[in-house]
Design a protein around this motif. Structure first.
Motif, PDB file in Angstrom:
ATOM      1  N   UNK A 273     -18.298 -43.394 -21.926  1.00  0.00           N
ATOM      2  CA  UNK A 273     -17.060 -44.051 -22.334  1.00  0.00           C
ATOM      3  C   UNK A 273     -17.328 -45.404 -22.975  1.00  0.00           C
ATOM      4  N   UNK A 274     -16.438 -45.764 -23.902  1.00  0.00           N
ATOM      5  CA  UNK A 274     -16.572 -46.999 -24.681  1.00  0.00           C
ATOM      6  C   UNK A 274     -15.429 -47.930 -24.310  1.00  0.00           C
ATOM      7  N   UNK A 275     -15.752 -49.192 -24.078  1.00  0.00           N
ATOM      8  CA  UNK A 275     -14.741 -50.214 -23.793  1.00  0.00           C
ATOM      9  C   UNK A 275     -14.541 -51.064 -25.038  1.00  0.00           C
ATOM     10  N   UNK A 276     -13.285 -51.249 -25.438  1.00  0.00           N
ATOM     11  CA  UNK A 276     -12.945 -52.121 -26.559  1.00  0.00           C
ATOM     12  C   UNK A 276     -12.049 -53.239 -26.044  1.00  0.00           C
ATOM     13  N   UNK A 313     -10.169 -40.982 -20.439  1.00  0.00           N
ATOM     14  CA  UNK A 313     -10.314 -41.164 -21.886  1.00  0.00           C
ATOM     15  C   UNK A 313     -11.740 -41.565 -22.250  1.00  0.00           C
ATOM     16  N   UNK A 314     -12.114 -41.292 -23.492  1.00  0.00           N
ATOM     17  CA  UNK A 314     -13.439 -41.671 -23.989  1.00  0.00           C
ATOM     18  C   UNK A 314     -13.496 -43.132 -24.415  1.00  0.00           C
ATOM     19  N   UNK A 315     -12.357 -43.646 -24.903  1.00  0.00           N
ATOM     20  CA  UNK A 315     -12.298 -45.024 -25.397  1.00  0.00           C
ATOM     21  C   UNK A 315     -11.154 -45.741 -24.680  1.00  0.00           C
ATOM     22  N   UNK A 327     -10.288 -56.279 -14.737  1.00  0.00           N
ATOM     23  CA  UNK A 327     -11.738 -56.427 -14.850  1.00  0.00           C
ATOM     24  C   UNK A 327     -12.483 -55.698 -13.731  1.00  0.00           C
ATOM     25  N   UNK A 328     -11.865 -55.551 -12.564  1.00  0.00           N
ATOM     26  CA  UNK A 328     -12.533 -54.896 -11.442  1.00  0.00           C
ATOM     27  C   UNK A 328     -12.893 -53.454 -11.737  1.00  0.00           C
ATOM     28  N   UNK A 329     -11.885 -52.633 -12.040  1.00  0.00           N
ATOM     29  CA  UNK A 329     -12.171 -51.214 -12.279  1.00  0.00           C
ATOM     30  C   UNK A 329     -12.891 -51.004 -13.605  1.00  0.00           C
ATOM     31  N   UNK A 330     -12.666 -51.885 -14.586  1.00  0.00           N
ATOM     32  CA  UNK A 330     -13.408 -51.769 -15.837  1.00  0.00           C
ATOM     33  C   UNK A 330     -14.908 -51.951 -15.598  1.00  0.00           C
ATOM     34  N   UNK A 334     -18.363 -47.291 -15.589  1.00  0.00           N
ATOM     35  CA  UNK A 334     -19.583 -46.683 -16.122  1.00  0.00           C
ATOM     36  C   UNK A 334     -19.636 -46.628 -17.629  1.00  0.00           C
ATOM     37  N   UNK A 335     -19.128 -47.647 -18.306  1.00  0.00           N
ATOM     38  CA  UNK A 335     -19.160 -47.669 -19.766  1.00  0.00           C
ATOM     39  C   UNK A 335     -20.601 -47.693 -20.276  1.00  0.00           C
ATOM     40  N   UNK A 336     -20.818 -46.999 -21.396  1.00  0.00           N
ATOM     41  CA  UNK A 336     -22.129 -46.990 -22.049  1.00  0.00           C
ATOM     42  C   UNK A 336     -22.095 -47.751 -23.371  1.00  0.00           C
TER      43      UNK A 336
END
Length: 715
Positions: A273-276, A313-315, A327-330, A334-336
């Motif tokens: 998954x990607x974080x934006x 979701x992927x993103x 911010x805690x759960x983010x 497991x973002x890559x």
């Protein structure tokens, strides 16, 4: 020869150095005369622009010490009232000199803001000045490492769907390569050298005058999903990612497609998954772009407490202001990969949003050996070279005290130290190779069209957004009731299967006629105006970001209240603007046009779509914001042509602000679809007339009606 005590009447004056070396009189001892001398040096330097970073540092230090010394004098109980008044008067003299200096270069005022960053160089110079004035500088506390995200606090939430994802996959797969990389060590030739400050200064001392850009491979293909094509400069970043590069400071100018590059780089790196993390005004656009460029990937946008978040979701897209709640759960998802849009927002490392971004980056780098980390900004430097610090730390190139990993290795491999003449050029090249990518429109003009319209979807949150969507639903119900009543009144033989488009068009025409002939009540015109009012702040916010990134921007709106709101936003942010409206005299209009085109400090011109849509030359700008939509393609084109004119040396981008999930989106689609008809009529390719505003209004209502009937099961 002059007798002792007699003033010289001629001959050479004593040299300035000799005057400075004489013993100070008793009244000149202490910190104040030292501050006065440095303030005079700064004032003299500012009179010879540009103001260099070292001068800015001196200005900030003197201002800070004047403030601290004033507080000390006021609190000094051992001095008489007269002594305190005398000291304060001398400090006022230094402060007055600083104010005069700031009037020469108003950008210096930013260094006095409460959240202005005090660089390591400033702290070192401050200690030097204090010692020169007979004061002992306080010991600097050790810089704190970014804290890991803290879960369980009152302000933080965990969306239900995220809990479901965690329950479905309670254990993240371990990444042994990540652990091995963190444990890897090597002999350090540069151990003991201060390296961060020379690294920052290398971009000043070894500047070449050309944009800083890492070597990028040629792309084998420009193709993307939905038969879309990348521009060559975009494809080269994706190709670099496919070859294994994983950290980028993508500093292309606005309009060169940084969003698409980031999304396709994530696809090439399989960084899911990607974080934006993005500003609020563009987070809806990120979800829109995911659908365009990587349609097989699901995106989710975090709003409020995250009740609508798709934990699978992927993103995941979140704005800076919501990080404190999520911010805690983010940090545990497991973002890559992680993308930070408008990354200059994190330049102040003491701010909460900067700390959250750095903490999330650290969590990702701890768990993943080679995550994709991308910082996107058209303006990586705002005030000082050290604005790089937070961005480089996010990318994992440095920590609080030293270069890390590949950057440290590259510096070691130069065989140089900061004492060597060639170190700065080699150090700058080493940092650029870590992933700095900077292209200007002028550099890739062949890649991009001379003129393009870029849609920026925004989401209308809160009570205003709910009210607009409710009004749109009420209008749709009224149209459906009219349609069903007309169907019921027909003879049985006249009934058709599915939706009768001809009848739908007659119903929409009747609604349009009522809307134009009756005052009061909700109709398509009042609803579109309310949408424009709701978008005004978001459109102004985006225009302000553009102005900071690229310079001059033209802002178009249809209604006076939207212009008023935008101008208030710019005034609140200290952005100078000009205004062109229909109620101005010719003299005032010309004065405002001249201010925008001729004064470098006037960043934005706010224009009425009706009053300024024709007869103006504003080609000093190449970016335009359409805060409200026109009813015709021709009206939109006339506005764009204010900057897309003969003599324009750069590609032009018109940023069209569109309220997602409202009739605004339908109007934008209709305007675009009518453009072909208008072109054929103008080119003489047929007998059709160019589309009128009534056509778009009517078709928008037809679309609203048919969508509602389809939702009700009428096929």
């Amino acid at each position: 020869m002059a007798r002792p005590g007699q003033r010289r009447s001629g001959g050479a004056r004593p040299d300035a150095g000799a005057q400075r070396r004489r013993a100070p009189r008793p009244t000149e001892q202490g910190i104040i005369p030292v501050l006065a001398e440095v303030a005079r040096e700064v004032d003299s330097a500012v009179q010879r622009p540009p103001t260099r970073p070292a001068v800015r540092t001196k200005f900030q230090v003197v201002a800070l010490l004047v403030r601290e010394e004033r507080a000390r004098v006021m609190a000094d109980g051992g001095s008489t009232e007269a002594q305190r008044a005398k000291q304060l008067k001398r400090l006022d003299g230094v402060a007055t000199l600083l104010a005069r200096t700031a009037a020469r270069d108003t950008s210096l005022l930013q260094l006095l803001a409460e959240d202005a960053r005090v660089s390591d160089a400033a702290r070192a110079f401050k200690a030097t000045v204090m010692r020169a004035g007979g004061l002992e500088p306080p010991e600097e506390p050790e810089p704190a490492a970014p804290a890991a995200p803290v879960t369980g606090t009152e302000s933080q939430v965990v969306p239900r769907s995220v809990i479901s994802r965690q329950l479905a996959n309670p254990f993240l797969a371990p990444d042994f390569e990540a652990a091995a990389e963190r444990l890897a060590t090597r002999a350090r030739r540069l151990a003991g050298w201060e390296l961060l400050e020379p690294l920052f200064r290398s971009f000043e001392y070894a500047a070449t005058g050309a944009p800083a850009c890492m070597p990028l491979p040629e792309a084998r293909s420009l193709s993307a999903a939905h038969h879309r094509e990348l521009m060559p400069h975009q494809a080269r970043v994706v190709a670099a990612t496919a070859r294994g590069h994983r950290t980028f400071l993508l500093a292309d100018e606005p309009g060169l497609g940084k969003t698409a590059q980031a999304l396709l780089a994530a696809q090439a790196a399989d960084a899911y998954p990607l974080l934006v993390v993005a500003p609020n005004v563009v987070k809806t656009n990120w979800a829109h772009e995911v659908g365009l460029w990587t349609p097989h990937r699901r995106s989710t946008v975090v709003h409020g407490d995250g009740d609508r978040v798709d934990g699978f979701a992927d993103v995941v897209i979140v704005n800076y202001e919501l990080l404190d709640r999520h911010v805690g759960w983010l940090g545990d998802l497991g973002f890559r990969g992680m993308v930070v849009d408008e990354a200059h927002f994190i330049k102040n490392k003491s701010s909460q949003r900067s700390q959250h971004v750095l903490a999330l980056s650290e969590r990702i780098r701890t768990r993943t050996a080679r995550p994709l980390l991308m910082a996107l900004t058209g303006t990586p430097l705002i005030n000082d070279i050290e604005d790089f610090r937070a961005i480089w730390q996010f990318l994992g190139w440095i920590d609080e005290t030293q270069p890390l990993g590949a950057l440290q290795t590259a510096l070691e491999d130069t065989g140089l130290t900061p004492a060597d003449r060639g170190f700065y050029a080699a150090a700058r090249a080493s940092v650029i190779d870590m992933g700095i990518v900077r292209r200007r429109k002028a550099d890739v003009a062949a890649d991009i069209p001379a003129r393009r319209v870029a849609d920026l979807p925004v989401e209308l949150d809160g009570a205003v957004g709910r009210s607009i969507r409710a009004s749109e639903a009420a209008l749709a119900r009224r149209l459906v009731e009219r349609y069903r009543a007309a169907v019921a009144a027909r003879a049985e033989a006249a009934v058709v299967d599915g939706i009768d488009l001809e009848l739908a068009r007659r119903v929409a025409a009747a609604e349009l006629k009522d809307s134009t002939s009756k005052a009061g009540g909700e109709n398509v015109f009042t609803m579109v105006r309310r949408i424009g009012q709701a978008k005004a702040g978001l459109a102004a916010d985006y225009a302000a970001q553009l102005a900071r990134n690229v310079g001059k921007v033209v802002f178009f709106a249809k209604h006076v209240d939207v212009m008023d709101q935008a101008e208030q936003t710019f005034a609140d942010r200290g952005i100078r603007y000009a205004s062109i409206r229909g109620d101005q005299t010719p003299k005032v209009r010309e004065k405002n046009i001249a201010a925008f085109t001729g004064d470098p400090d006037v960043s934005i011109v706010v224009c009425s779509l009706m009053a300024a849509g024709v007869g103006l030359n504003l080609q000093v700008a190449s970016n335009l914001v359409l805060a409200e939509l026109s009813w015709t393609h021709a009206e939109q084109t006339q506005a764009i042509d204010r900057i897309h004119r003969i003599g324009q040396s750069e590609p032009v981008t018109a940023w069209r602000i569109i309220a997602a999930q409202t009739i605004d989106s339908k109007i934008a689609e209709l305007i675009d679809s009518k453009s072909g008809l208008a072109a054929r009529a103008l080119d003489g390719a047929g007998d059709e007339d160019a589309s009128s505003s009534t056509d778009v209004q009517l078709d928008a209502l037809v679309g609203l009606l048919t969508d509602a009937l389809t939702a009700d099961g009428v096929a």
